[in-house]
Design a protein around this motif. Sequence first.
Motif, short mmCIF file in Angstrom:
data_model
loop_
_atom_site.label_atom_id
_atom_site.label_comp_id
_atom_site.label_asym_id
_atom_site.label_seq_id
_atom_site.Cartn_x
_atom_site.Cartn_y
_atom_site.Cartn_z
N GLU A 15 0.85 -1.36 0.20
CA GLU A 15 -0.06 0.06 0.06
C GLU A 15 0.92 1.07 0.01
OE1 GLU A 15 -3.05 0.13 2.98
OE2 GLU A 15 -3.59 -1.83 2.67
N GLY A 16 0.49 2.13 -0.70
CA GLY A 16 1.04 3.45 -0.79
C GLY A 16 2.48 3.48 -1.86
N ALA A 17 2.51 2.21 -2.40
CA ALA A 17 3.53 2.07 -3.57
C ALA A 17 2.88 2.83 -4.99
CB ALA A 17 3.91 0.64 -3.78
N PRO A 18 3.94 3.21 -5.82
CA PRO A 18 3.20 3.51 -7.23
C PRO A 18 2.28 2.47 -7.77
CG PRO A 18 5.54 4.28 -7.04
CD PRO A 18 5.20 3.47 -5.67
N ALA A 19 1.43 3.02 -8.44
CA ALA A 19 0.15 2.22 -8.93
C ALA A 19 0.67 1.81 -10.34
CB ALA A 19 -1.09 2.68 -8.74
N VAL A 20 0.43 0.41 -10.52
CA VAL A 20 0.49 -0.09 -12.02
C VAL A 20 -0.76 -0.95 -12.33
CG1 VAL A 20 1.82 -1.55 -13.52
CG2 VAL A 20 3.12 -0.23 -11.66
N VAL A 21 -1.34 -0.60 -13.34
CA VAL A 21 -2.44 -1.48 -13.84
C VAL A 21 -2.37 -2.18 -14.92
CG1 VAL A 21 -4.99 -1.23 -14.84
CG2 VAL A 21 -4.11 0.60 -13.04
N LEU A 22 -2.51 -3.42 -15.04
CA LEU A 22 -2.52 -4.29 -16.03
C LEU A 22 -3.80 -4.79 -16.60
CD1 LEU A 22 0.19 -6.67 -14.25
CD2 LEU A 22 0.73 -4.83 -15.71
N ILE A 23 -3.98 -4.67 -17.91
CA ILE A 23 -5.25 -4.63 -18.80
C ILE A 23 -4.89 -5.97 -19.82
CG2 ILE A 23 -6.94 -3.66 -20.29
CD1 ILE A 23 -5.74 -0.86 -19.48
N HIS A 24 -5.67 -6.97 -19.54
CA HIS A 24 -5.77 -8.10 -20.44
C HIS A 24 -6.08 -7.85 -21.74
CE1 HIS A 24 -9.78 -9.40 -20.22
NE2 HIS A 24 -9.72 -9.07 -18.93
N GLY A 25 -5.91 -8.84 -22.63
CA GLY A 25 -6.46 -8.81 -24.26
C GLY A 25 -7.56 -9.46 -24.13
N LEU A 26 -8.40 -9.51 -25.53
CA LEU A 26 -9.61 -10.09 -25.74
C LEU A 26 -9.46 -11.44 -25.65
CD1 LEU A 26 -12.17 -9.74 -27.79
CD2 LEU A 26 -10.86 -10.90 -29.50
N GLY A 27 -10.60 -12.07 -25.02
CA GLY A 27 -10.82 -13.40 -24.72
C GLY A 27 -10.10 -14.02 -23.54
N LEU A 28 -9.28 -13.30 -22.87
CA LEU A 28 -8.43 -13.80 -21.67
C LEU A 28 -9.13 -13.20 -20.45
CD1 LEU A 28 -4.98 -13.03 -23.30
CD2 LEU A 28 -6.36 -15.23 -23.55
N ASN A 29 -8.30 -13.20 -19.51
CA ASN A 29 -8.84 -12.57 -18.13
C ASN A 29 -7.56 -12.14 -17.35
OD1 ASN A 29 -7.88 -14.89 -16.55
ND2 ASN A 29 -9.35 -15.92 -17.67
N ARG A 30 -7.70 -11.87 -16.23
CA ARG A 30 -6.74 -11.01 -15.63
C ARG A 30 -5.75 -12.13 -15.17
NH1 ARG A 30 -10.82 -12.35 -11.78
NH2 ARG A 30 -10.31 -12.98 -9.63
N ALA A 31 -6.02 -13.58 -15.16
CA ALA A 31 -4.87 -14.56 -14.81
C ALA A 31 -4.03 -14.43 -15.91
CB ALA A 31 -5.63 -15.86 -14.75
N CYS A 32 -4.06 -13.91 -16.89
CA CYS A 32 -2.97 -13.85 -17.81
C CYS A 32 -1.70 -13.10 -17.72
CB CYS A 32 -3.44 -13.34 -19.12
SG CYS A 32 -3.55 -11.57 -19.51
N TRP A 33 -1.87 -12.32 -16.28
CA TRP A 33 -0.62 -11.80 -15.66
C TRP A 33 0.06 -12.43 -14.77
CZ3 TRP A 33 0.59 -7.55 -18.85
CH2 TRP A 33 -0.30 -7.17 -19.70
N GLN A 34 -0.24 -13.55 -14.55
CA GLN A 34 0.31 -14.38 -13.47
C GLN A 34 1.79 -14.46 -13.52
OE1 GLN A 34 -0.27 -19.00 -14.27
NE2 GLN A 34 -2.09 -17.96 -15.30
N TRP A 35 2.42 -14.32 -14.77
CA TRP A 35 3.97 -14.50 -14.93
C TRP A 35 4.53 -13.12 -14.75
CZ3 TRP A 35 0.17 -16.36 -18.31
CH2 TRP A 35 0.26 -17.68 -18.71
#
Length: 266
Positions: A15-35
Amino acid sequence: MSAIGGTVYDLTGPEGAPAVVLIHGLGLNRACWQWLVPELAARYRVLTYDLLGHGQSAAPPSKPTLRTLSDQLSVLLDQLGMARAAIVGFSLGGMIARRFAQDHPARVAALGILHSPHRRTPEAQAAIVARVEQAKAEGPGATVEAALVRWFTDPCRAANPQMMDLVRSWVLANDPAIYPSIYRILAEGVDEIVAPEPPIAVPALVITGDEDHGNGPEMARAIADEIAGAEVLILPGLRHMALAEDPPSINRPLAAFLDRHLGAGA
């Protein structure tokens, strides 16, 4: 996992650290950022979420647009009290990131644009529109096998059947009644973000693979040419989903870029 206004999301990192938002691609979901998330969450507040009509998030309006998906992110950031963030988008997510940067320039600290399209040739545009119509007529399963060929190199597909099953399952989980409407945004929304006026003016890193024929080096360079000072990285021997096939090829340069511009690694 949490939800706000129909958007399901995960929030990790200090908490309080700079924020980074990751937006996945078509047909996928947020789990694609697991790596990638473990690489970033040690020093950033990392937000991943499911786009409308994907994963566990709610359905979009009947005729969603790129602006609809930009607005989804704006509402989510408002509710989480995030005034400003670095926005990293993959494929369709890279289009949303650019749309968001046009809509809310003061809220974007930096942009990461991964394997995302610029304006296509007439032949390439006709091909993606045909895939939209195929998905509309036959569902996500009609296009997924060809997509895996476009997304992963031949050796990767042969050596990693479990990964192929995982990514295939993400695509097949999409609602056939919704998927084509989002696919159409990928096909037709590029004109909204080409040659933005005023131009996007934040630090940007544009990455693609030299075998990502739908979002290739010429597109990456065209995107970067429209953002003053943008950096371009072309990954040799990789296709669309380099983030899964060869995570370090994405993680290392992206983390270094964020460290330079957000300061967490300084």
